[in-house]
Design an enzyme around this catalytic site. Structure first.
Site, PDB file in Angstrom:
ATOM      1  N   ALA A   1     -10.357  -6.361   7.944  1.00 53.27           N
ATOM      2  CA  ALA A   1     -11.717  -6.654   7.427  1.00 53.27           C
ATOM      3  C   ALA A   1     -12.632  -5.442   7.549  1.00 53.27           C
ATOM      4  CB  ALA A   1     -12.343  -7.876   8.096  1.00 53.27           C
TER       5      ALA A   1
ATOM      6  N   HIS B   1      -0.241  -5.719  -4.541  1.00 53.86           N
ATOM      7  CA  HIS B   1      -1.327  -4.770  -4.279  1.00 53.86           C
ATOM      8  C   HIS B   1      -1.616  -3.937  -5.534  1.00 53.86           C
ATOM      9  CE1 HIS B   1      -4.058  -2.251  -2.134  1.00 53.86           C
ATOM     10  NE2 HIS B   1      -3.335  -1.177  -2.380  1.00 53.86           N
TER      11      HIS B   1
ATOM     12  N   ARG C   1       0.831  -1.215   0.000  1.00 53.67           N
ATOM     13  CA  ARG C   1       0.000   0.000   0.000  1.00 53.67           C
ATOM     14  C   ARG C   1       0.864   1.263   0.000  1.00 53.67           C
ATOM     15  NH1 ARG C   1      -4.826  -1.909   4.050  1.00 53.67           N
ATOM     16  NH2 ARG C   1      -3.744  -0.591   5.537  1.00 53.67           N
TER      17      ARG C   1
ATOM     18  N   LYS D   1     -14.327   3.776  -2.872  1.00 52.14           N
ATOM     19  CA  LYS D   1     -13.862   3.767  -1.483  1.00 52.14           C
ATOM     20  C   LYS D   1     -12.870   4.897  -1.255  1.00 52.14           C
ATOM     21  CE  LYS D   1     -10.582   0.811  -0.178  1.00 52.14           C
ATOM     22  NZ  LYS D   1      -9.899  -0.471   0.035  1.00 52.14           N
TER      23      LYS D   1
ATOM     24  N   ARG E   1      -9.890   6.065   1.673  1.00 49.52           N
ATOM     25  CA  ARG E   1      -9.233   5.768   2.943  1.00 49.52           C
ATOM     26  C   ARG E   1      -9.136   7.065   3.741  1.00 49.52           C
ATOM     27  NH1 ARG E   1      -7.366   1.301   4.867  1.00 49.52           N
ATOM     28  NH2 ARG E   1      -7.708   0.025   3.054  1.00 49.52           N
TER      29      ARG E   1
END
Ligand code: R5P
Length: 354
Positions: free
Chosen positions: A234, A140, A106, A201, A203
């Site tokens: 999760a 990733h 990431r 999404k 972050r």
């Protein structure tokens, strides 16, 4: 599947070694190749310095070192680097770092002031230590391949995972993913002959928390299969589950290549409405993380077959594509081979591969 290595002159034989990160996977890869793991000592002194000693002659050998950089991450990375150095100084002919899970994925861009690109740093360290090539599974971001100046073969578990769901014969499946995994999820959806829905999404800051913004695609009345590269806390997965519940899906499944499964992921999964979560054994599933809803598929035949082809100078391309016969053969092999394997010692590894 054929045994591999028997009957070849010793110098031409593939030599497999494992650090302490995932010995169960390494043993299964060795079984696929019809060989045994090489002998080495890898341990930590009282001062936390890692010591490595290769116990076999590896001069001119084609060495494959199997070490995902999973928990304990920093130690797994150091073991990998120190082992590569040991093989280099022992005059190995070629060293392939087999890193089924690549940590720090990431951290792959400078997207805010004064932050590192750690995925690049790790790539540099692997090369400087002396690796000649890298074999990995579902990075990733695919661009991480470009952080290396040595050849990288990136395998994908997408065909293994999709084949598992094909066998489930879900009648109205829809594949759901976030933007980051959209390309591989599209391949997954095509294999299942199912539509794809994308969840946008964001972050929040540098925390592990992700916020979901929009669902693009029709999911009502369908069985959702959430696909991602990894499950860490999760948090993302459960946000997706909550979003889908509000949109009238009938059942929700999930799958990911890497089950990092940091706390409290397993508890979250256990308590969630998810029917089943399918991961692979790129990272060992410790006994403490066991949950009835978790299914583990083994990537051992996939990696083993790639090693066989790399060693023999054959194309690895077929493993990147959807050769379903090959995938089914691999799954059958793993099914026959898989026995529950519990490593000695505390927090031992529980490998439940099918
Ligand atoms: C992120 O971009 C990845 O694809 C995963 O969604 C993420 O790493 C999962 O992390 P967590 O399980 O902690 O939400």
């Amino acid at each position: 599947m054929n045994a591999f290595g028997a009957g070849e002159p010793a110098t031409e034989r593939v030599t497999l070694y494992s650090g302490n990160a995932n010995p169960a996977l390494a043993r299964m890869i060795a079984r696929y190749l019809g060989t045994e793991l090489g002998r080495c000592e890898v341990f930590e002194f009282a001062n936390e310095n890692i010591f490595v000693k290769i116990l076999d002659n590896v001069r001119e050998r084609d060495v494959f070192l199997i070490q995902p950089t999973c928990s304990p991450v920093q130690k797994s990375i150091m073991e990998l680097l120190i082992m590569i150095d040991a093989f280099k100084r022992a005059s190995a002919g070629r060293i392939t770092a087999v890193v089924p899970y690549y940590a720090y994925g990431r951290s792959d861009k400078k997207d805010q002031p004064r932050v590192p690109i750690t995925a690049r740093l790790i790539a540099d360290m692997i090369s400087v230590a002396g690796a000649d090539r890298v074999l990995t599974v579902d990075l990733h971001q695919g661009q991480i391949q470009g952080f290396f100046n040595i050849p990288v073969d990136e395998l994908t578990a997408v065909h293994l995972l999709s084949n598992y769901f094909i066998q489930k014969r879900l009648t109205e499946a829809v594949v759901v993913t976030d933007l980051g995994f959209a390309k591989r999820a599209r391949a997954f959806a095509e294999l299942l002959d199912a539509p794809l829905a994308i969840i946008e999404k964001r972050r929040i800051g540098n925390s592990d928390h992700a916020e979901l913004l929009n669902v693009i695609g029709e999911v009502r009345g369908r069985q959702a299969i959430i696909v991602d590269d990894e499950i860490v806390t999760a948090g993302t997965l459960l946000e997706m589950v909550r979003a889908l519940e509000g949109m009238g899906v009938t059942e929700i499944y999930a799958c990911a290549t890497h089950g990092v499964l940091s706390d409290p992921s397993v508890e979250r999964i256990r308590e969630s409405p998810l029917v089943e979560v399918v991961i692979t054994d790129t990272i060992p599933l410790t006994a403490a993380k066991h949950a009835d809803k978790l299914k583990v598929l083994s990537v051992a035949p996939l990696i083993g077959e790639a090693i066989r082809r790399i060693h023999g100078g054959e194309s690895v391309g077929a493993l990147f594509t959807s050769e379903m016969n090959l995938v089914q053969e691999m799954m059958l092999w793993a099914e026959e081979e898989a026995a529950e394997e519990v490593d000695e010692g505390e927090g031992g590894t529980l490998l439940r591969a099918v």
